[in-house]
Design an enzyme around this catalytic site. Structure first.
Site, PDB file in Angstrom:
ATOM      1  N   GLY A 198      46.576  39.660  45.838  1.00 50.21           N
ATOM      2  CA  GLY A 198      46.054  40.223  44.595  1.00 50.21           C
ATOM      3  C   GLY A 198      46.560  39.614  43.317  1.00 50.21           C
ATOM      4  O   GLY A 198      46.804  40.328  42.343  1.00 50.21           O
ATOM      5  N   GLN A 252      54.699  40.873  40.683  1.00 48.03           N
ATOM      6  CA  GLN A 252      54.449  40.746  39.239  1.00 48.03           C
ATOM      7  C   GLN A 252      54.126  42.124  38.680  1.00 48.03           C
ATOM      8  O   GLN A 252      53.980  42.291  37.475  1.00 48.03           O
ATOM      9  CB  GLN A 252      53.251  39.840  38.981  1.00 48.03           C
ATOM     10  CG  GLN A 252      53.452  38.396  39.363  1.00 48.03           C
ATOM     11  CD  GLN A 252      52.161  37.611  39.155  1.00 48.03           C
ATOM     12  OE1 GLN A 252      51.735  37.391  38.046  1.00 48.03           O
ATOM     13  NE2 GLN A 252      51.534  37.205  40.237  1.00 48.03           N
ATOM     14  N   HIS A 262      58.252  40.952  36.392  1.00 48.63           N
ATOM     15  CA  HIS A 262      57.801  41.242  35.024  1.00 48.63           C
ATOM     16  C   HIS A 262      58.252  42.606  34.511  1.00 48.63           C
ATOM     17  O   HIS A 262      57.658  43.138  33.581  1.00 48.63           O
ATOM     18  CB  HIS A 262      56.265  41.124  34.955  1.00 48.63           C
ATOM     19  CG  HIS A 262      55.774  39.724  35.156  1.00 48.63           C
ATOM     20  ND1 HIS A 262      54.471  39.430  35.472  1.00 48.63           N
ATOM     21  CD2 HIS A 262      56.429  38.532  35.072  1.00 48.63           C
ATOM     22  CE1 HIS A 262      54.346  38.097  35.579  1.00 48.63           C
ATOM     23  NE2 HIS A 262      55.517  37.547  35.357  1.00 48.63           N
ATOM     24  N   ARG A 276      49.462  53.329  30.163  1.00 53.62           N
ATOM     25  CA  ARG A 276      49.626  52.637  31.456  1.00 53.62           C
ATOM     26  C   ARG A 276      50.571  53.445  32.355  1.00 53.62           C
ATOM     27  O   ARG A 276      50.342  53.599  33.543  1.00 53.62           O
ATOM     28  CB  ARG A 276      50.215  51.226  31.273  1.00 53.62           C
ATOM     29  CG  ARG A 276      49.506  50.318  30.317  1.00 53.62           C
ATOM     30  CD  ARG A 276      48.441  49.483  31.010  1.00 53.62           C
ATOM     31  NE  ARG A 276      47.237  50.234  31.261  1.00 53.62           N
ATOM     32  CZ  ARG A 276      46.329  50.571  30.336  1.00 53.62           C
ATOM     33  NH1 ARG A 276      46.495  50.218  29.084  1.00 53.62           N
ATOM     34  NH2 ARG A 276      45.260  51.266  30.670  1.00 53.62           N
ATOM     35  N   ASP A 333      54.316  48.526  38.225  1.00 51.08           N
ATOM     36  CA  ASP A 333      54.299  49.871  38.814  1.00 51.08           C
ATOM     37  C   ASP A 333      55.350  49.958  39.923  1.00 51.08           C
ATOM     38  O   ASP A 333      55.978  48.958  40.288  1.00 51.08           O
ATOM     39  CB  ASP A 333      52.890  50.213  39.335  1.00 51.08           C
ATOM     40  CG  ASP A 333      52.448  49.327  40.501  1.00 51.08           C
ATOM     41  OD1 ASP A 333      53.192  49.208  41.491  1.00 51.08           O
ATOM     42  OD2 ASP A 333      51.337  48.747  40.426  1.00 51.08           O
TER      43      ASP A 333
HETATM   44  P1  NAD Z   1      45.010  39.326  37.583  1.00 48.56           P
HETATM   45  O1  NAD Z   1      44.362  40.529  36.981  1.00 48.56           O
HETATM   46  O2  NAD Z   1      45.010  38.048  36.832  1.00 48.56           O
HETATM   47  O3  NAD Z   1      44.352  39.051  39.006  1.00 48.56           O
HETATM   48  C1  NAD Z   1      44.105  40.102  39.900  1.00 48.56           C
HETATM   49  C2  NAD Z   1      43.679  39.520  41.230  1.00 48.56           C
HETATM   50  O4  NAD Z   1      43.529  40.629  42.105  1.00 48.56           O
HETATM   51  C3  NAD Z   1      42.331  38.769  41.173  1.00 48.56           C
HETATM   52  O5  NAD Z   1      42.458  37.530  41.859  1.00 48.56           O
HETATM   53  C4  NAD Z   1      41.387  39.734  41.922  1.00 48.56           C
HETATM   54  O6  NAD Z   1      40.377  39.039  42.654  1.00 48.56           O
HETATM   55  C5  NAD Z   1      42.349  40.434  42.865  1.00 48.56           C
HETATM   56  N1  NAD Z   1      41.909  41.746  43.346  1.00 48.56           N
HETATM   57  C6  NAD Z   1      41.009  42.603  42.800  1.00 48.56           C
HETATM   58  N2  NAD Z   1      40.859  43.689  43.584  1.00 48.56           N
HETATM   59  C7  NAD Z   1      41.695  43.526  44.632  1.00 48.56           C
HETATM   60  C8  NAD Z   1      41.993  44.295  45.802  1.00 48.56           C
HETATM   61  N3  NAD Z   1      41.408  45.461  46.035  1.00 48.56           N
HETATM   62  N4  NAD Z   1      42.904  43.808  46.688  1.00 48.56           N
HETATM   63  C9  NAD Z   1      43.514  42.607  46.485  1.00 48.56           C
HETATM   64  N5  NAD Z   1      43.250  41.829  45.416  1.00 48.56           N
HETATM   65  C10 NAD Z   1      42.363  42.280  44.504  1.00 48.56           C
HETATM   66  O7  NAD Z   1      46.496  39.783  37.944  1.00 48.56           O
HETATM   67  P2  NAD Z   1      47.859  39.000  38.097  1.00 48.56           P
HETATM   68  O8  NAD Z   1      47.628  37.647  38.696  1.00 48.56           O
HETATM   69  O9  NAD Z   1      48.796  39.931  38.781  1.00 48.56           O
HETATM   70  O10 NAD Z   1      48.350  38.738  36.596  1.00 48.56           O
HETATM   71  C11 NAD Z   1      48.245  39.689  35.586  1.00 48.56           C
HETATM   72  C12 NAD Z   1      49.544  40.134  34.934  1.00 48.56           C
HETATM   73  O11 NAD Z   1      49.428  41.504  34.470  1.00 48.56           O
HETATM   74  C13 NAD Z   1      50.721  40.165  35.881  1.00 48.56           C
HETATM   75  O12 NAD Z   1      51.872  39.927  35.164  1.00 48.56           O
HETATM   76  C14 NAD Z   1      50.711  41.601  36.366  1.00 48.56           C
HETATM   77  O13 NAD Z   1      51.958  42.043  36.785  1.00 48.56           O
HETATM   78  C15 NAD Z   1      50.291  42.391  35.149  1.00 48.56           C
HETATM   79  N6  NAD Z   1      49.590  43.649  35.567  1.00 48.56           N
HETATM   80  C16 NAD Z   1      50.248  44.526  36.386  1.00 48.56           C
HETATM   81  C17 NAD Z   1      49.611  45.660  36.847  1.00 48.56           C
HETATM   82  C18 NAD Z   1      50.398  46.604  37.745  1.00 48.56           C
HETATM   83  O14 NAD Z   1      51.604  46.691  37.623  1.00 48.56           O
HETATM   84  N7  NAD Z   1      49.752  47.303  38.678  1.00 48.56           N
HETATM   85  C19 NAD Z   1      48.283  45.931  36.483  1.00 48.56           C
HETATM   86  C20 NAD Z   1      47.636  45.009  35.622  1.00 48.56           C
HETATM   87  C21 NAD Z   1      48.301  43.862  35.180  1.00 48.56           C
END
Ligand code: NAD
Length: 226
Positions: A170, A86, A104, A56, A89
């Site tokens: 998101g 949340q 988180h 990751r 990154d």
């Molecule tokens: P989730 O995966 O449950 O939901 C992601 C949401 O993003 C969905 O509703 C989806 O429709 C939406 N989405 C998809 N493409 C998008 C775009 N281009 N623009 C805007 N929205 C878009 O994620 P969550 O609710 O954040 O919960 C998951 C957990 O995992 C959290 O704790 C999160 O921090 C963690 N996580 C973090 C990362 C990161 O740091 N980038 C990546 C994956 C998971």
């Protein structure tokens, strides 16, 4: 300046090439991510958990902020913006946002397994078994795992409780307690949600059903025309 609080989730970084929670594919499909991201997973197979987060971390280091991250940083010219993310990154930071609270944790940092106050920057992508804190205990990723408490939650509630505008971007609003934060916004706060998917929320939230890049642009136009 009016206060604007952003609650961002995994979808915020999707256009930067970082998969959302449900979008994690490949190798990790054979594991349950919620099991890997848990104290039980760490107790069962720490080396596997380190490998998962090393992968990751590599992805995060290779990615760049997208138009959504930059758009939010630009909003600081017009609003007192605070971001409660949340995400683990650092793309909000790299886009230039200045007030960010990571609910988180942060993937580019490590933490002692016996003293949670000992937090270190990770140089590069790899945290190894055998890497130790100054008190001699194994370092783990500085991440809040499923089943662990969220130490920054109280600070996040205080930030949300004072806002004039609340913007949710998101997040599927499935992971608690983060999902409950929107309930702490004052009744006078105007609320927006940016997400290309179908997210079920209360009726007083204005929905911008777009990805983060385009959605933040639309939001900016709406806010500046108020
Ligand atoms: P989730 O995966 O449950 O939901 C992601 C949401 O993003 C969905 O509703 C989806 O429709 C939406 N989405 C998809 N493409 C998008 C775009 N281009 N623009 C805007 N929205 C878009 O994620 P969550 O609710 O954040 O919960 C998951 C957990 O995992 C959290 O704790 C999160 O921090 C963690 N996580 C973090 C990362 C990161 O740091 N980038 C990546 C994956 C998971």
């Amino acid at each position: 300046m009016k206060k604007l609080v952003v609650l961002s989730g995994a979808g915020m970084s999707a256009e930067s090439g970082i998969p959302t929670f449900r979008g994690m594919g490949g190798l990790w499909e054979k594991y349950d991510v919620t099991e890997l991201a848990s104290p039980e997973g760490w107790a069962k197979d720490s080396a596997l958990v380190q490998r998962f987060y090393n992968e990751r971390r590599k992805t995060v280091l290779e990615s760049k902020p997208n138009a959504g991250h930059y758009g939010l940083a630009e909003l600081e010219k017009h609003f007192d913006v605070e971001i409660v993310t949340q995400n683990i990154d650092d793309l909000h930071e790299r886009a230039g946002s200045t007030k960010i609270l990571h609910l988180h944790g942060e993937i580019r940092k490590s933490r002692s397994t016996i003293n949670p106050k000992l937090i270190y920057d990770i140089d590069g992508w790899e945290l190894k078994m055998g890497d130790k804190c100054e008190e001699g205990s194994q370092l783990r990723p500085h991440i809040v795992w499923f089943g662990e408490s969220v130490p920054e939650l109280e600070n996040a509630v205080k930030i949300v409780a004072k806002t004039d505008f609340l913007v949710v971007i998101g997040t599927s609003l499935q992971v608690y307690p983060a999902a409950s934060l929107i309930d702490y916004a004052p009744s006078y706060a105007r609320k927006f949600l940016i997400d290309p998917g179908e997210v079920i929320v209360e009726p007083d939230i204005e929905i911008i059903q777009k990805g983060a890049g385009e959605g933040v642009q639309i939001l900016k136009e709406k806010l500046l025309s108020l």
